[in-house]
Design a protein around this motif. Structure first.
Motif, short mmCIF file in Angstrom:
data_model
loop_
_atom_site.label_atom_id
_atom_site.label_comp_id
_atom_site.label_asym_id
_atom_site.label_seq_id
_atom_site.Cartn_x
_atom_site.Cartn_y
_atom_site.Cartn_z
N ASP A 41 0.85 -1.19 0.00
CA ASP A 41 0.00 0.00 0.00
C ASP A 41 0.88 1.24 0.00
OD1 ASP A 41 0.86 0.42 2.65
OD2 ASP A 41 -0.84 -0.69 3.46
N SER A 42 0.27 2.40 -0.18
CA SER A 42 1.06 3.63 -0.32
C SER A 42 1.80 4.00 0.96
CB SER A 42 0.15 4.78 -0.76
OG SER A 42 -0.88 5.02 0.19
N SER A 43 1.25 3.64 2.12
CA SER A 43 1.95 3.92 3.38
C SER A 43 3.28 3.18 3.41
CB SER A 43 1.09 3.49 4.57
OG SER A 43 -0.10 4.24 4.63
N GLY A 44 3.25 1.91 3.06
CA GLY A 44 4.47 1.12 3.03
C GLY A 44 5.44 1.59 1.97
N ASP A 45 4.90 2.03 0.82
CA ASP A 45 5.78 2.52 -0.24
C ASP A 45 6.66 3.65 0.27
OD1 ASP A 45 4.62 0.69 -1.96
OD2 ASP A 45 3.30 2.17 -2.92
N LEU A 46 6.06 4.58 0.99
CA LEU A 46 6.81 5.71 1.52
C LEU A 46 7.77 5.26 2.62
CD1 LEU A 46 7.46 8.71 1.89
CD2 LEU A 46 5.44 8.90 3.35
N ARG A 92 0.61 17.12 5.56
CA ARG A 92 0.84 17.13 7.01
C ARG A 92 2.14 16.41 7.35
NH1 ARG A 92 -2.48 14.28 11.94
NH2 ARG A 92 -2.14 15.91 13.49
N LEU A 93 2.43 15.34 6.61
CA LEU A 93 3.69 14.64 6.74
C LEU A 93 4.34 14.60 5.37
CD1 LEU A 93 5.65 12.92 8.49
CD2 LEU A 93 4.42 10.91 7.63
N THR A 94 5.51 15.20 5.24
CA THR A 94 6.24 15.19 3.98
C THR A 94 7.36 14.15 4.05
OG1 THR A 94 7.86 16.84 4.70
CG2 THR A 94 5.80 17.66 3.72
N THR A 95 7.90 13.83 2.89
CA THR A 95 9.02 12.89 2.84
C THR A 95 10.19 13.42 3.65
OG1 THR A 95 8.36 12.11 0.65
CG2 THR A 95 10.63 11.71 1.30
N GLU A 96 10.42 14.72 3.58
CA GLU A 96 11.54 15.32 4.33
C GLU A 96 11.31 15.21 5.82
OE1 GLU A 96 9.89 16.73 1.81
OE2 GLU A 96 11.47 16.55 0.28
N MET A 97 10.07 15.43 6.27
CA MET A 97 9.78 15.31 7.70
C MET A 97 10.00 13.88 8.18
SD MET A 97 6.26 17.57 7.80
CE MET A 97 5.79 17.06 9.46
#
Length: 243
Positions: free
Chosen positions: A83-88, A220-225
Motif C-alpha cells: 500500500d502507499s503507506s508502506g511505499d513511503l 501534514r507529513l512530507t518525505t523530508e519530515m
C-alpha cells in the motif's frame, strides 16, 4: 496468546501471532476482505491472518504503526507492504541505508531491514482502519512480549501516529520503563527519554505522524519530515546510516 505455551524466541512469537483468533470482528473482517478482493488483486491468494512484526530480533530501532491494511498487509502477509503507506516508509528506510530495497511487495521478496523492526499494536486488519479499544487491549500482550524479546538491544522507538503512542505507553511501563505522569502527549517530533527502573539503558521514544495517505497527500507529513525523524531516531539508537 496461549499462556500454556509461552514463546521462547521472537521467531516463535511471530509464528504464534499468525494463529490468533481472539477478536471476532477482526477475524471476520480480515477474512471477508480476502474473499471480496479488490479488482487489482483478483489473482492474489490473500494472507488473511494476523501480521507478525518484521525485522531482525536484535533491532536497535523499532517502528510501531496502527494495524494492517485490508488490501495491504492482509493481502501480502507483511506489515506495511502493498500500500502507499508502506511505499513511503520502505523507500525512506532504503534511502537511509536501513532497508535492502526501496519497495516491499510481499513476504519473501528478499527485502531485509538492518537494525530496524516494524510492528503494530493490532495485528489484524480492522474495518475502516479503526480498531476499537477492546481489540487494542486484547492484542496488547503480543506487543508486550515482543518488547520483552527486543529489550536487550532496542534503544529507540518511533510511534507512527497517536494510536501507536497511546498503545505503547502501557507496554513500555510493563517492560520496566519509567513513563512519566501525566503521560506525555503525542506530537510529531515529540521525543522523551525513558529511564529503566532496573538501571538498564534508557529508551528514546519519538512521535511521528502516521505515513497514511491522509497525512501525506495533505502535506501534514512530507518525505523530508519523515526522513529527518527516522534519521534522528536511528542515530539515537546508534545505527550507521548511508543517506
Amino acid at each position: 496468546m496461549d499462556p500454556s505455551a509461552p514463546p521462547q524466541s521472537l521467531a516463535e512469537l511471530d509464528e504464534q501471532v499468525t494463529h490468533c483468533r481472539a477478536c471476532p470482528r477482526l477475524v471476520a473482517w480480515r477474512e471477508e476482505a480476502a474473499r471480496v478482493k479488490r479488482r487489482a488483486y483478483q489473482d492474489w491468494d490473500y494472507w488473511a491472518r494476523p501480521i507478525p512484526g518484521f525485522g531482525p530480533p536484535d533491532a536497535a530501532l523499532v517502528l510501531v504503526g496502527l494495524a494492517p491494511a485490508a488490501h495491504g498487509g492482509n493481502r501480502t502477509g507483511r506489515i506495511f507492504t502493498g500500500d502507499s503507506s508502506g511505499d513511503l516508509l520502505y523507500a525512506t528506510l532504503h534511502r537511509l541505508g536501513l532497508a535492502s530495497r526501496a519497495e516491499s511487495v510481499r513476504a519473501g521478496d528478499g527485502l531485509e531491514l538492518s537494525g530496524v523492526r516494524i510492528t503494530d499494536p493490532v495485528r489484524c486488519a480492522p474495518p475502516d482502519n479503526r480498531p476499537n479499544p477492546d481489540e487494542r487491549d486484547t492484542c496488547r500482550p503480543w506487543l508486550a512480549r515482543e518488547f520483552e524479546f527486543l529489550r536487550p538491544t532496542v534503544r529507540s522507538v518511533v510511534a507512527l501516529g497517536g494510536f501507536a503512542w497511546q498503545a505503547l505507553l502501557p507496554v513500555l511501563t510493563a517492560a520496566g520503563y519509567a513513563v512519566p505522569r501525566p503521560r506525555p502527549a503525542f506530537g510529531h517530533a515529540a521525543h522523551i527519554v525513558l529511564a529503566h527502573t532496573d538501571g538498564g539503558p534508557p529508551l528514546h521514544l519519538f512521535g511521528c505522524y502516521h505515513v497514511s495517505p491522509r497525512n501525506t497527500f495533505t502535506g501534514r507529513l512530507t518525505t523530508e519530515m519523515l526522513t529527518d525523524l527516522l534519521r534522528s531516531a536511528a542515530e539515537t539508537a546508534g545505527l550507521t546510516l548511508s543517506g
